[in-house]
Design a protein around this motif. Sequence first.
Motif, PDB file in Angstrom:
ATOM      1  N   ASN A   1       0.739  -1.275   0.120  1.00 18.22           N
ATOM      2  CA  ASN A   1      -0.171  -0.106  -0.055  1.00 18.22           C
ATOM      3  C   ASN A   1       0.875   1.115   0.062  1.00 18.22           C
ATOM      4  N   ASP A   2       2.048   1.304  -0.640  1.00 25.66           N
ATOM      5  CA  ASP A   2       2.898   2.434  -0.538  1.00 25.66           C
ATOM      6  C   ASP A   2       3.244   2.909  -1.967  1.00 25.66           C
TER       7      ASP A   2
ATOM      8  N   SER B   1      11.956  -8.055   2.055  1.00 27.27           N
ATOM      9  CA  SER B   1      11.647  -8.905   3.349  1.00 27.27           C
ATOM     10  C   SER B   1      10.368  -8.532   3.951  1.00 27.27           C
ATOM     11  N   VAL B   2       9.622  -9.337   4.325  1.00 23.22           N
ATOM     12  CA  VAL B   2       8.156  -9.083   4.919  1.00 23.22           C
ATOM     13  C   VAL B   2       7.961  -9.324   6.301  1.00 23.22           C
TER      14      VAL B   2
ATOM     15  N   ASP C   1       4.331  -5.980   6.212  1.00 23.68           N
ATOM     16  CA  ASP C   1       5.093  -4.738   5.883  1.00 23.68           C
ATOM     17  C   ASP C   1       6.353  -5.167   4.912  1.00 23.68           C
ATOM     18  N   VAL C   2       6.394  -4.560   3.944  1.00 23.65           N
ATOM     19  CA  VAL C   2       7.617  -4.980   3.125  1.00 23.65           C
ATOM     20  C   VAL C   2       8.777  -3.977   3.041  1.00 23.65           C
ATOM     21  N   LEU C   3      10.015  -4.390   3.216  1.00 19.36           N
ATOM     22  CA  LEU C   3      11.268  -3.520   3.069  1.00 19.36           C
ATOM     23  C   LEU C   3      12.009  -4.090   1.994  1.00 19.36           C
ATOM     24  N   LEU C   4      12.175  -3.145   0.924  1.00 21.96           N
ATOM     25  CA  LEU C   4      13.278  -3.478  -0.189  1.00 21.96           C
ATOM     26  C   LEU C   4      14.311  -3.610   0.161  1.00 21.96           C
ATOM     27  N   ARG C   5      15.161  -4.621  -0.329  1.00 24.58           N
ATOM     28  CA  ARG C   5      16.448  -4.586  -0.067  1.00 24.58           C
ATOM     29  C   ARG C   5      17.405  -4.513  -1.181  1.00 24.58           C
TER      30      ARG C   5
END
Length: 215
Positions: free
Chosen positions: A81-82, A174-175, A211-215
Amino acid sequence: MLSDSQANEGDWLIASRQVAGKGRQGRPWQSIDGNFLGSTIVEVRPGDPTAPALTLVAGLALIEAVEVAAPGAPLSLKWPNDLMLADAKLAGILLERSGGRVVVGFGVNLAGAPQIEGRKTAALKPLAEIAAEAFCPLLAARFAQILAMWRTADPAQFAQAWMARAHPVGTALSVHNAPGDLVSGTFDGIESDGALRLRRDGMIDIIRSGDVLLR
């Protein structure tokens, strides 16, 4: 968020300031003067695609509205949702369902970017300057058009339209899908209902929230 029981689909509520705004998982949403804070309602109709896929509608409407305000800006969608400006968060979306209605809330950093620990944030200004009152009609028009398309399109094709505006397949990420639960892998696209496909260890995990963080 828009909560008036008499509000109808297509109605919008915008606020110049919030004192109890919230984001995903109940996190506080910081209100900065000049940013866009708005909500609308969708009535879930018989025959509609699955309601969680409304996040795809919201994301596509948002990125297209911002592109009108800031042509050429390096924008992309990040699941779930970002809206990203380059590698920083520009906007967020929150969906809440009550019975047959879904409230879709948007927070867009038009004028200033809040500080979020562990996250890069960005504002549209000075790249482009637009008031919240002027941005709302842009977003409302795109949301109405894309919502109508979603109701008649093949769900898989609609998911592909979202993917065309997202980070590419193969992106490492990462989730966080539960407190203390972190899984890492690569982006393998999304399901037709909007769920994330996460490839790891040669397998595909289907993730419906997190929540997703792009690496």
